[in-house]
Motif scaffolding. Sequence first.
Motif, PDB file in Angstrom:
ATOM      1  N   VAL A  24       0.848  -1.194   0.000  1.00 57.27           N
ATOM      2  CA  VAL A  24       0.000   0.000   0.000  1.00 57.27           C
ATOM      3  C   VAL A  24       0.880   1.238   0.000  1.00 57.27           C
ATOM      4  CG1 VAL A  24      -1.735   1.311   1.294  1.00 57.27           C
ATOM      5  CG2 VAL A  24      -1.856  -1.189   1.231  1.00 57.27           C
ATOM      6  N   LEU A  25       0.670   2.093  -1.003  1.00 59.67           N
ATOM      7  CA  LEU A  25       1.342   3.387  -1.031  1.00 59.67           C
ATOM      8  C   LEU A  25       0.421   4.383  -0.340  1.00 59.67           C
ATOM      9  CD1 LEU A  25       3.763   5.050  -1.991  1.00 59.67           C
ATOM     10  CD2 LEU A  25       2.483   5.544  -4.072  1.00 59.67           C
ATOM     11  N   THR A  26       0.941   5.024   0.692  1.00 56.61           N
ATOM     12  CA  THR A  26       0.136   5.982   1.448  1.00 56.61           C
ATOM     13  C   THR A  26       0.428   7.399   0.964  1.00 56.61           C
ATOM     14  OG1 THR A  26       1.797   6.312   3.166  1.00 56.61           O
ATOM     15  CG2 THR A  26       0.220   4.500   3.481  1.00 56.61           C
ATOM     16  N   THR A  27      -0.370   8.335   1.429  1.00 56.60           N
ATOM     17  CA  THR A  27      -0.178   9.738   1.063  1.00 56.60           C
ATOM     18  C   THR A  27       0.867  10.430   1.933  1.00 56.60           C
ATOM     19  OG1 THR A  27      -2.040  10.352   2.457  1.00 56.60           O
ATOM     20  CG2 THR A  27      -2.489   9.992   0.116  1.00 56.60           C
ATOM     21  N   ALA A  28       1.557   9.659   2.774  1.00 55.96           N
ATOM     22  CA  ALA A  28       2.680  10.211   3.526  1.00 55.96           C
ATOM     23  C   ALA A  28       3.871  10.334   2.573  1.00 55.96           C
ATOM     24  CB  ALA A  28       3.025   9.284   4.688  1.00 55.96           C
ATOM     25  N   PRO A  29       4.795  11.230   2.835  1.00 53.00           N
ATOM     26  CA  PRO A  29       5.942  11.399   1.928  1.00 53.00           C
ATOM     27  C   PRO A  29       6.952  10.256   2.076  1.00 53.00           C
ATOM     28  CG  PRO A  29       6.117  12.921   3.753  1.00 53.00           C
ATOM     29  CD  PRO A  29       4.790  12.228   3.895  1.00 53.00           C
ATOM     30  N   VAL A  30       6.582   9.085   1.581  1.00 50.29           N
ATOM     31  CA  VAL A  30       7.435   7.893   1.660  1.00 50.29           C
ATOM     32  C   VAL A  30       7.871   7.495   0.256  1.00 50.29           C
ATOM     33  CG1 VAL A  30       6.406   7.069   3.815  1.00 50.29           C
ATOM     34  CG2 VAL A  30       5.422   6.366   1.640  1.00 50.29           C
ATOM     35  N   GLU A  31       9.004   6.798   0.166  1.00 57.30           N
ATOM     36  CA  GLU A  31       9.582   6.423  -1.118  1.00 57.30           C
ATOM     37  C   GLU A  31       8.908   5.208  -1.753  1.00 57.30           C
ATOM     38  OE1 GLU A  31      11.964   7.873  -2.896  1.00 57.30           O
ATOM     39  OE2 GLU A  31      12.228   9.483  -1.456  1.00 57.30           O
ATOM     40  N   ARG A  32       8.338   4.330  -0.936  1.00 53.86           N
ATOM     41  CA  ARG A  32       7.822   3.074  -1.483  1.00 53.86           C
ATOM     42  C   ARG A  32       6.553   2.655  -0.762  1.00 53.86           C
ATOM     43  NH1 ARG A  32       8.754  -1.352   1.662  1.00 53.86           N
ATOM     44  NH2 ARG A  32      10.042  -1.026   3.499  1.00 53.86           N
ATOM     45  N   ALA A  33       5.895   1.645  -1.313  1.00 54.12           N
ATOM     46  CA  ALA A  33       4.692   1.086  -0.693  1.00 54.12           C
ATOM     47  C   ALA A  33       5.107   0.164   0.456  1.00 54.12           C
ATOM     48  CB  ALA A  33       3.891   0.314  -1.733  1.00 54.12           C
ATOM     49  N   TYR A  34       4.282   0.103   1.487  1.00 52.02           N
ATOM     50  CA  TYR A  34       4.532  -0.757   2.643  1.00 52.02           C
ATOM     51  C   TYR A  34       3.576  -1.937   2.624  1.00 52.02           C
ATOM     52  CZ  TYR A  34       7.349   3.046   4.542  1.00 52.02           C
ATOM     53  OH  TYR A  34       8.300   4.015   4.729  1.00 52.02           O
ATOM     54  N   ASP A  35       4.026  -3.054   3.173  1.00 51.32           N
ATOM     55  CA  ASP A  35       3.202  -4.262   3.234  1.00 51.32           C
ATOM     56  C   ASP A  35       2.194  -4.176   4.376  1.00 51.32           C
ATOM     57  OD1 ASP A  35       4.651  -5.270   1.162  1.00 51.32           O
ATOM     58  OD2 ASP A  35       5.497  -6.965   2.248  1.00 51.32           O
ATOM     59  N   TYR A  36       0.971  -4.598   4.086  1.00 49.98           N
ATOM     60  CA  TYR A  36      -0.092  -4.705   5.079  1.00 49.98           C
ATOM     61  C   TYR A  36      -0.788  -6.038   4.887  1.00 49.98           C
ATOM     62  CZ  TYR A  36       0.299   0.199   6.383  1.00 49.98           C
ATOM     63  OH  TYR A  36       0.759   1.402   6.858  1.00 49.98           O
ATOM     64  N   ALA A  37      -1.280  -6.611   5.982  1.00 46.89           N
ATOM     65  CA  ALA A  37      -2.054  -7.847   5.915  1.00 46.89           C
ATOM     66  C   ALA A  37      -3.489  -7.517   5.528  1.00 46.89           C
ATOM     67  CB  ALA A  37      -2.026  -8.560   7.265  1.00 46.89           C
ATOM     68  N   VAL A  38      -4.100  -8.431   4.777  1.00 41.31           N
ATOM     69  CA  VAL A  38      -5.494  -8.255   4.362  1.00 41.31           C
ATOM     70  C   VAL A  38      -6.374  -9.036   5.339  1.00 41.31           C
ATOM     71  CG1 VAL A  38      -7.170  -8.601   2.514  1.00 41.31           C
ATOM     72  CG2 VAL A  38      -4.794  -8.048   1.953  1.00 41.31           C
ATOM     73  N   PRO A  39      -7.311  -8.375   6.029  1.00 42.83           N
ATOM     74  CA  PRO A  39      -8.167  -9.074   6.995  1.00 42.83           C
ATOM     75  C   PRO A  39      -9.071 -10.103   6.312  1.00 42.83           C
ATOM     76  CG  PRO A  39      -8.380  -6.692   7.223  1.00 42.83           C
ATOM     77  CD  PRO A  39      -7.596  -6.942   5.987  1.00 42.83           C
ATOM     78  N   GLU A  40      -9.518 -11.082   7.090  1.00 46.56           N
ATOM     79  CA  GLU A  40     -10.459 -12.092   6.599  1.00 46.56           C
ATOM     80  C   GLU A  40     -11.711 -11.404   6.070  1.00 46.56           C
ATOM     81  OE1 GLU A  40     -10.134 -15.377   6.306  1.00 46.56           O
ATOM     82  OE2 GLU A  40      -8.096 -15.253   7.088  1.00 46.56           O
ATOM     83  N   GLY A  41     -12.190 -11.846   4.932  1.00 46.48           N
ATOM     84  CA  GLY A  41     -13.421 -11.318   4.362  1.00 46.48           C
ATOM     85  C   GLY A  41     -13.245 -10.070   3.518  1.00 46.48           C
ATOM     86  N   MET A  42     -12.056  -9.516   3.479  1.00 46.34           N
ATOM     87  CA  MET A  42     -11.812  -8.324   2.668  1.00 46.34           C
ATOM     88  C   MET A  42     -11.088  -8.753   1.392  1.00 46.34           C
ATOM     89  SD  MET A  42      -9.671  -4.813   3.538  1.00 46.34           S
ATOM     90  CE  MET A  42     -10.734  -4.290   4.869  1.00 46.34           C
ATOM     91  N   GLU A  43     -11.592  -8.312   0.261  1.00 46.72           N
ATOM     92  CA  GLU A  43     -10.949  -8.589  -1.019  1.00 46.72           C
ATOM     93  C   GLU A  43     -10.381  -7.292  -1.572  1.00 46.72           C
ATOM     94  OE1 GLU A  43     -10.435 -11.570  -2.357  1.00 46.72           O
ATOM     95  OE2 GLU A  43     -11.442 -12.447  -0.621  1.00 46.72           O
ATOM     96  N   LEU A  44      -9.110  -7.314  -1.901  1.00 47.15           N
ATOM     97  CA  LEU A  44      -8.452  -6.130  -2.434  1.00 47.15           C
ATOM     98  C   LEU A  44      -7.760  -6.457  -3.750  1.00 47.15           C
ATOM     99  CD1 LEU A  44      -6.797  -4.745   0.818  1.00 47.15           C
ATOM    100  CD2 LEU A  44      -8.829  -3.874  -0.328  1.00 47.15           C
ATOM    101  N   VAL A  45      -7.805  -5.507  -4.671  1.00 48.38           N
ATOM    102  CA  VAL A  45      -7.107  -5.633  -5.941  1.00 48.38           C
ATOM    103  C   VAL A  45      -6.225  -4.395  -6.100  1.00 48.38           C
ATOM    104  CG1 VAL A  45      -8.917  -7.014  -7.015  1.00 48.38           C
ATOM    105  CG2 VAL A  45      -8.983  -4.544  -7.234  1.00 48.38           C
ATOM    106  N   PRO A  46      -5.179  -4.483  -6.934  1.00 49.87           N
ATOM    107  CA  PRO A  46      -4.343  -3.299  -7.150  1.00 49.87           C
ATOM    108  C   PRO A  46      -5.187  -2.114  -7.623  1.00 49.87           C
ATOM    109  CG  PRO A  46      -3.258  -5.238  -8.026  1.00 49.87           C
ATOM    110  CD  PRO A  46      -4.641  -5.667  -7.611  1.00 49.87           C
TER     111      PRO A  46
END
Length: 142
Positions: A24-46
């Motif tokens: 996940v790339l956040t709106t904070a001034p960071v250079e790269r996307a950080y890894d996050y776990a996907v909770p049960e029951g949530m479907e995410l696509v790029p």
Amino acid sequence: MDDLFEENEIVEERAVNPSRTVAVLTTAPVERAYDYAVPEGMELVPGDYVRVPMGKSLVPGVVWGPGAGDVPPARLKNVHARVDLPAMSCAHRAFVDRVAAYTLSPAGAVLKMALSVPGALEPPESVRAYGCLLYTSDAADE
């Protein structure tokens, strides 16, 4: 729908599911996307818009792709919520990366500029209107 840019919420801790991760790339001034776990029951696509914990608050972000897997599962945090909006296109994500590389800016800062009009992402608010109907004696006779 949650306000995409509301940043001062307290994050409640949930059990971490390390079996599925996304970058996940956040709106904070960071250079790269950080890894996050996907909770049960949530479907995410790029391209999905999400809210993720960063520090003690929730910040908006975009799923940039699958997780890199370089973070120990014990350190992963869950994606807090998916924002109900159409996903950001691959071309738009590539444009954010290209602008960041060309201008030597953090990718998160470029993403924040690309999402700088939060009201445009919200449904229109309903408006309450009042009117006055005038009846004349001629209209009542007909």
